[in-house]
Scaffold this active site. Structure first.
Site, PDB file in Angstrom:
ATOM      1  N   ASP A 247      -5.693   2.242  10.394  1.00  0.00           N
ATOM      2  CA  ASP A 247      -7.112   1.969  10.577  1.00  0.00           C
ATOM      3  C   ASP A 247      -7.312   1.523  12.030  1.00  0.00           C
ATOM      4  O   ASP A 247      -7.363   2.365  12.930  1.00  0.00           O
ATOM      5  CB  ASP A 247      -7.511   0.903   9.551  1.00  0.00           C
ATOM      6  CG  ASP A 247      -8.988   0.619   9.491  1.00  0.00           C
ATOM      7  OD1 ASP A 247      -9.782   1.513   9.794  1.00  0.00           O
ATOM      8  OD2 ASP A 247      -9.366  -0.516   9.139  1.00  0.00           O
TER       9      ASP A 247
ATOM     10  N   ASP B 265      -5.791  -0.604  -1.965  1.00  0.00           N
ATOM     11  CA  ASP B 265      -6.544  -1.512  -2.827  1.00  0.00           C
ATOM     12  C   ASP B 265      -7.878  -1.932  -2.222  1.00  0.00           C
ATOM     13  O   ASP B 265      -8.082  -1.839  -1.007  1.00  0.00           O
ATOM     14  CB  ASP B 265      -5.737  -2.790  -3.048  1.00  0.00           C
ATOM     15  CG  ASP B 265      -5.688  -3.662  -1.795  1.00  0.00           C
ATOM     16  OD1 ASP B 265      -5.259  -3.153  -0.741  1.00  0.00           O
ATOM     17  OD2 ASP B 265      -6.098  -4.835  -1.862  1.00  0.00           O
TER      18      ASP B 265
ATOM     19  N   PHE C 288     -14.302   3.126   3.576  1.00  0.00           N
ATOM     20  CA  PHE C 288     -13.282   2.294   2.936  1.00  0.00           C
ATOM     21  C   PHE C 288     -12.796   3.023   1.695  1.00  0.00           C
ATOM     22  O   PHE C 288     -13.580   3.404   0.833  1.00  0.00           O
ATOM     23  CB  PHE C 288     -13.817   0.903   2.583  1.00  0.00           C
ATOM     24  CG  PHE C 288     -12.699  -0.033   2.247  1.00  0.00           C
ATOM     25  CD1 PHE C 288     -11.933  -0.609   3.254  1.00  0.00           C
ATOM     26  CD2 PHE C 288     -12.368  -0.307   0.929  1.00  0.00           C
ATOM     27  CE1 PHE C 288     -10.861  -1.441   2.951  1.00  0.00           C
ATOM     28  CE2 PHE C 288     -11.301  -1.145   0.621  1.00  0.00           C
ATOM     29  CZ  PHE C 288     -10.549  -1.704   1.629  1.00  0.00           C
TER      30      PHE C 288
ATOM     31  N   GLY D  45      -5.058   0.124  13.741  1.00  0.00           N
ATOM     32  CA  GLY D  45      -3.751   0.315  14.366  1.00  0.00           C
ATOM     33  C   GLY D  45      -3.059  -1.002  14.691  1.00  0.00           C
ATOM     34  O   GLY D  45      -1.904  -1.011  15.121  1.00  0.00           O
TER      35      GLY D  45
ATOM     36  N   GLY E 295       0.777  -1.242   0.000  1.00  0.00           N
ATOM     37  CA  GLY E 295       0.000   0.000   0.000  1.00  0.00           C
ATOM     38  C   GLY E 295       0.803   1.283   0.000  1.00  0.00           C
ATOM     39  O   GLY E 295       0.333   2.316  -0.483  1.00  0.00           O
TER      40      GLY E 295
ATOM     41  N   LYS F  33      -7.505   6.911  10.001  1.00  0.00           N
ATOM     42  CA  LYS F  33      -8.937   6.798  10.338  1.00  0.00           C
ATOM     43  C   LYS F  33      -9.026   6.652  11.855  1.00  0.00           C
ATOM     44  O   LYS F  33      -9.194   5.544  12.370  1.00  0.00           O
ATOM     45  CB  LYS F  33      -9.520   5.531   9.700  1.00  0.00           C
ATOM     46  CG  LYS F  33      -9.966   5.682   8.263  1.00  0.00           C
ATOM     47  CD  LYS F  33     -10.875   4.516   7.857  1.00  0.00           C
ATOM     48  CE  LYS F  33     -10.171   3.516   7.015  1.00  0.00           C
ATOM     49  NZ  LYS F  33     -11.034   2.444   6.457  1.00  0.00           N
TER      50      LYS F  33
ATOM     51  N   THR G  26      -1.934  -3.430  12.743  1.00  0.00           N
ATOM     52  CA  THR G  26      -0.762  -3.706  11.901  1.00  0.00           C
ATOM     53  C   THR G  26       0.439  -2.918  12.403  1.00  0.00           C
ATOM     54  O   THR G  26       1.528  -3.457  12.615  1.00  0.00           O
ATOM     55  CB  THR G  26      -1.046  -3.315  10.433  1.00  0.00           C
ATOM     56  OG1 THR G  26      -2.219  -3.977   9.992  1.00  0.00           O
ATOM     57  CG2 THR G  26       0.120  -3.667   9.525  1.00  0.00           C
ATOM     58  N   LEU G  27       0.207  -1.627  12.603  1.00  0.00           N
ATOM     59  CA  LEU G  27       1.305  -0.750  12.999  1.00  0.00           C
ATOM     60  C   LEU G  27       1.854  -1.096  14.376  1.00  0.00           C
ATOM     61  O   LEU G  27       3.061  -1.036  14.609  1.00  0.00           O
ATOM     62  CB  LEU G  27       0.792   0.688  12.988  1.00  0.00           C
ATOM     63  CG  LEU G  27       1.856   1.738  12.885  1.00  0.00           C
ATOM     64  CD1 LEU G  27       2.726   1.519  11.668  1.00  0.00           C
ATOM     65  CD2 LEU G  27       1.199   3.100  12.815  1.00  0.00           C
TER      66      LEU G  27
END
Ligand code: IMP
Ligand code: MG
Length: 177
Positions: A101, A157, A150, A103, A42, A129, A105-106
């Site tokens: 989003d 994507d 979204f 959070g 991304g 977000k 993942t981060l």
């Protein structure tokens, strides 16, 4: 599922904001040799436009993580699919992300990179977000705060499509219209 796309952030708005972020990073990391680590896939468009405008002896690398399985909701299960390619110990690292989003993942990626004995860690995200957050995490450099929609384009994507759009669009599913 059928859907339409409505423009949310134009190409020109992105260009202006990316330029501002680049100059801010250039100032904040003056005298350093920061490593920009893009999260694949991304961040690729954002990363390339950003680093072109930062006049510092920086390096770039990529980390491939996965937390999605084709839908629009994060599963919270993060996997490292491809690690960075060189030693980050002692480095000033800036994570380049497309969107924060939940959070999740981060949060995982920050812990993963912190375990590599780096000197400093910052997060630069194009989109945020905040209303969707599930863990307490913030971007240090944020392009745009957006509502709970979204979005696609400029790297983002939906089921792997639309990453090549030059703008950020909102996906409107046909059952909503
Ligand atoms: P988080 O773990 O929920 O914060 O999700 C972060 C990742 O989910 C981002 O890096 C994106 O790849 C993806 N994501 C979150 N929201 C969106 C969206 O609105 N459009 C496309 N991808 C998204
Ligand atoms: Mg992503």
């Amino acid at each position: 599922m059928k859907y339409n796309v409505e423009i949310m952030i134009t190409k020109e708005e992105i260009e202006n904001r990316v330029h501002q972020l680049a100059k801010l990073l250039e100032k904040d990391f003056a005298g350093k040799e920061p490593v920009f680590i893009g999260l694949l896939k991304g961040s690729v468009l954002f990363m390339s436009d950003l680093v072109k405008q930062i006049d510092l002896p920086l390096t770039i690398d990529f980390l491939k993580v996965s937390s999605y399985h084709g839908g629009t909701e994060s599963t919270g299960v993060v996997q490292i699919l491809q690690d960075v390619s060189y030693d980050l110990s002692g480095k000033d690292v800036i994570i380049v992300e497309d969107i924060i989003d939940t959070g999740l993942t981060l949060k995982y990626v920050k812990q993963f990179l912190q375990s590599k004995a780096i000197n400093s860690l910052h997060v630069c995200t194009l989109l945020d977000k905040p209303s969707r957050r599930k863990v307490d995490i913030k971007g240090d450099y944020v392009g745009f705060e957006i509502p709970d929609e979204f979005v696609i384009g400029y790297g983002l994507d939906y089921a792997e499509k639309h990453r090549n759009l030059p703008y950020i669009g909102k996906v409107v599913f046909n059952d909503e219209v």
